[in-house]
Write an enzyme that holds these catalytic residues in place. Structure first.
Site, PDB file in Angstrom:
ATOM      1  N   GLY A  23     -39.773  -8.356  29.799  1.00 55.87           N
ATOM      2  CA  GLY A  23     -40.181  -7.815  28.496  1.00 55.87           C
ATOM      3  C   GLY A  23     -40.447  -6.325  28.624  1.00 55.87           C
ATOM      4  N   GLY A  28     -45.098  -4.009  28.276  1.00 51.20           N
ATOM      5  CA  GLY A  28     -44.417  -4.043  29.574  1.00 51.20           C
ATOM      6  C   GLY A  28     -43.976  -2.657  30.036  1.00 51.20           C
ATOM      7  CB  SER A 142     -47.459 -11.586  25.965  1.00 52.01           C
ATOM      8  OG  SER A 142     -46.566 -12.046  26.923  1.00 52.01           O
ATOM      9  CE  LYS A 231     -55.064  -8.019  23.888  1.00 50.29           C
ATOM     10  NZ  LYS A 231     -53.845  -7.493  24.374  1.00 50.29           N
ATOM     11  CB  CYS A 287     -53.046  -6.742  18.892  1.00 49.88           C
ATOM     12  SG  CYS A 287     -51.969  -6.527  20.291  1.00 49.88           S
ATOM     13  CG  PHE A 349     -50.199   0.327  13.710  1.00 51.56           C
ATOM     14  CD1 PHE A 349     -49.197   0.526  14.645  1.00 51.56           C
ATOM     15  CD2 PHE A 349     -51.482   0.076  14.162  1.00 51.56           C
ATOM     16  CE1 PHE A 349     -49.485   0.496  16.002  1.00 51.56           C
ATOM     17  CE2 PHE A 349     -51.779   0.032  15.518  1.00 51.56           C
ATOM     18  CZ  PHE A 349     -50.778   0.252  16.444  1.00 51.56           C
ATOM     19  NE  ARG A 357     -45.125  -3.925  17.434  1.00 48.23           N
ATOM     20  CZ  ARG A 357     -45.272  -4.249  18.715  1.00 48.23           C
ATOM     21  NH1 ARG A 357     -44.725  -5.345  19.194  1.00 48.23           N
ATOM     22  NH2 ARG A 357     -45.945  -3.475  19.526  1.00 48.23           N
TER      23      ARG A 357
END
Ligand code: UDX
Ligand code: ADP
Length: 495
Positions: A23, A28, A142, A231, A287, A349, A357
């Site tokens: 990734g 990554g 991830s 997380k 996220c 964003f 995203r």
């Protein structure tokens, strides 16, 4: 006399540790580049199924914009940092495999709209099991639901052919725009593993990698589930602060208080602290929403309905804030924006990234398009293509590598993307600021005002403009959570 036989170079040379990261995305790419820079004796290969992504990582134009990243990549690419599409080869050769693939929100079936879709993770795990010929440490990078490690461990061990796999959770806490700085100076590195001798050995092996530049006391080790949950918990708590101050911003507007003064005052309390208290049009990014939805789903699965409802509210307030912003624009412009040009400054964003995203700009723009506005959008880092794609894509589809969304011809006609803030504002009835890019603070607002339709409105979703100065020029200004412009007093009540 006994003389020791000289040992061959091969015996004396320590085997070079090989890391492979599956990734080559926002997590990554930068993480591996920094590991390569800080650990010259480790070979790091980042692999991805996306040919264009890997081609871009091997070119002068990296696929993501991140301050400081070009320099890091330039220093180690071709030396101990490589980008490749030969996924299986590099996975099979690696000692430590980081998995940093997409974990989108499910759009279909059980848990749709909340649960994480582990398709990409599962296929990566099956491939690791298939191609491995030596023992491996597999690291979850991830963000994944709690207990994913257990599922992955089962896939690996049931297909292992005698090879030993140790799974670790090493969540990434970097924020976009400051990723390189965050990786150089992490508040903490968290490594979770099994509480068995082999699990602890794997933790120590990964700890040794980070110890090349991270002080020992900042490397925390926990069990697997604590690391996975930490997380989600960190992102939920951060997002909750933003929704809290955004909820206050609505109350500030209703009462005449100023949200910047309120957040400054409360942030001085050392128990609260000043960070993540900037009111805005809403939080975005890959996220926060995804992780909270995930948390909600896990709570529901564990019968914790009240806890799930608590976290759901953080997202509801975020949606409320975006709707409130659109309603404010429409109601102040005589209850309609149909056919009116609205200049939009900022689409990413947040500043210092080209990432869109879950950007609040998508919902705000869609809201305005729904009321038939014409939009002229400028963002210093986001391309025309990306904006058009975002405005026609369905919710949650952004995190699937293949997007098959048809473009809507109506939207395309209503949206133009320009490469200059003044162009976006030219002949516009209103101007909205949706990303806090520094350059928006120092625009020539007199020039902008002179070229706009009158009355000229500014709707500042990030509190970047000097409200007093703009009102002096003649703008009608709405700034989140700030005392209202006299103009709004006579406006009809908002929906
Ligand atoms: C976040 C977490 O910060 C990071 O630790 C995690 O690894 C990934 O998710 P990121 O999404 O890159 O990082 O950006 P962040 O700086 O957290 O901002 C998220 C959103 O919140 C942005 O839309 C930002 O504009 C908004 N925000 C942030 C506010 O509205 N107000 C604030 O005070 C801070
Ligand atoms: P993040 O922000 O978590 O880094 P991205 O979407 O930017 O997420 O990156 C995830 C990357 O993982 C994408 O480039 C995607 O092509 C890649 N990917 C997904 N599945 C696989 C797989 N099985 N093998 C290799 N790469 C994969």
């Amino acid at each position: 006399m006994y003389t020791e036989r000289p040992r061959s170079n091969i015996c004396r040379r320590k085997k070079m540790v090989k890391i492979c990261c599956i990734g080559a995305g926002y997590v990554g790419g930068p993480t591996m580049a920094v590991i390569a820079l800080k650990c010259p004796s480790i070979e790091v290969v980042v692999v991805d199924i996306s040919v264009p992504r890997i081609t871009a990582w091997n070119s002068e134009q990296l696929p993501i914009y991140e301050p400081g990243l070009d320099e890091v990549v330039e220093q180690c690419r071709g030396k101990n940092l490589f980008f490749s599409t030969n996924v299986e080869k590099h996975v099979s050769e690696a000692d430590i495999i980081f998995v940093s693939v997409n974990t989108p929100t499910k759009t279909l079936g059980l848990g749709a709209g909340k649960a994480a879709d582990l398709t990409y993770w599962e296929s990566a795990a099956r491939m690791i099991a298939d191609v491995s010929k030596s023992d491996k440490i597999v690291v979850e990078k991830s963000t994944v639901p709690v207990k994913t490690a257990e599922a992955i461990e089962r896939i690996l061990t049931h297909n292992s052919k005698g090879i030993k796999f140790q799974i670790l959770s090493n969540p990434e806490f970097l924020a976009e725009g400051t990723a390189v700085w965050d990786l150089f100076n992490p508040d903490r590195v968290l490594i979770g593993g099994r509480e068995t001798p082999d699990g602890q050995k794997a933790i120590q092996a990964l700890k040794k990698v980070y110890a090349n530049w991270v002080p020992e006391e900042r490397i925390l080790t926990t069990n697997l589930w604590s690391a996975e949950l930490s997380k989600l918990a960190a992102n939920a708590l951060l997002a909750q602060r933003i929704s809290s101050i955004n909820a206050m911003s609505a109350l500030c507007e209703a009462t005449g208080a100023d949200v910047s003064q309120v957040s400054h005052a409360v942030g001085k309390d050392s128990r609260i602290g000043p960070k993540f208290l900037n009111a805005s049009v809403g939080f975005g990014g890959s996220c926060f929403q995804k992780d909270i939805l995930n948390l909600v789903y896990i709570c529901e699965c564990n019968g914790l309905a009240e806890v799930a409802d608590y976290w759901k509210q953080v997202i509801k307030v975020n949606d409320y804030q975006k709707n409130r912003f659109v309603n404010r624009i429409v109601s102040s412009m005589f209850n309609t924006v149909s056919g009116k040009k609205i200049g939009v400054l900022g689409f990413a964003f947040k500043k210092d990234t080209g990432d869109t995203r879950e950007t609040p700009a998508i919902d705000v723009c869609k809201g305005l398009l729904g009321d038939m506005a014409r939009l002229s959008i400028y963002d210093p880092q986001v391309t025309d293509d990306q904006i058009q794609k975002d405005l026609t894509m369905n919710k949650f589809d952004w995190d699937h590598p293949v997007h098959l969304q048809p473009m809507s011809p109506i939207d395309i006609k209503q949206v133009s993307v320009v490469w200059d803030a003044y162009e976006a504002a030219k002949d516009a009835h209103g101007l909205c600021i949706l990303t806090e890019w520094d350059e928006f603070k120092i625009l020539d607002y007199q020039r902008i005002f002179d070229n706009m339709q009158k009355p000229a409105f500014v709707f500042d979703g990030c509190n970047v403009v000097n409200v007093g100065e703009l009102r002096e020029i003649g703008f009608i200004v709405y700034s989140i959570g700030k005392p209202m412009d006299p103009w709004f007093k006579d406006m009809p009540a908002m929906a």
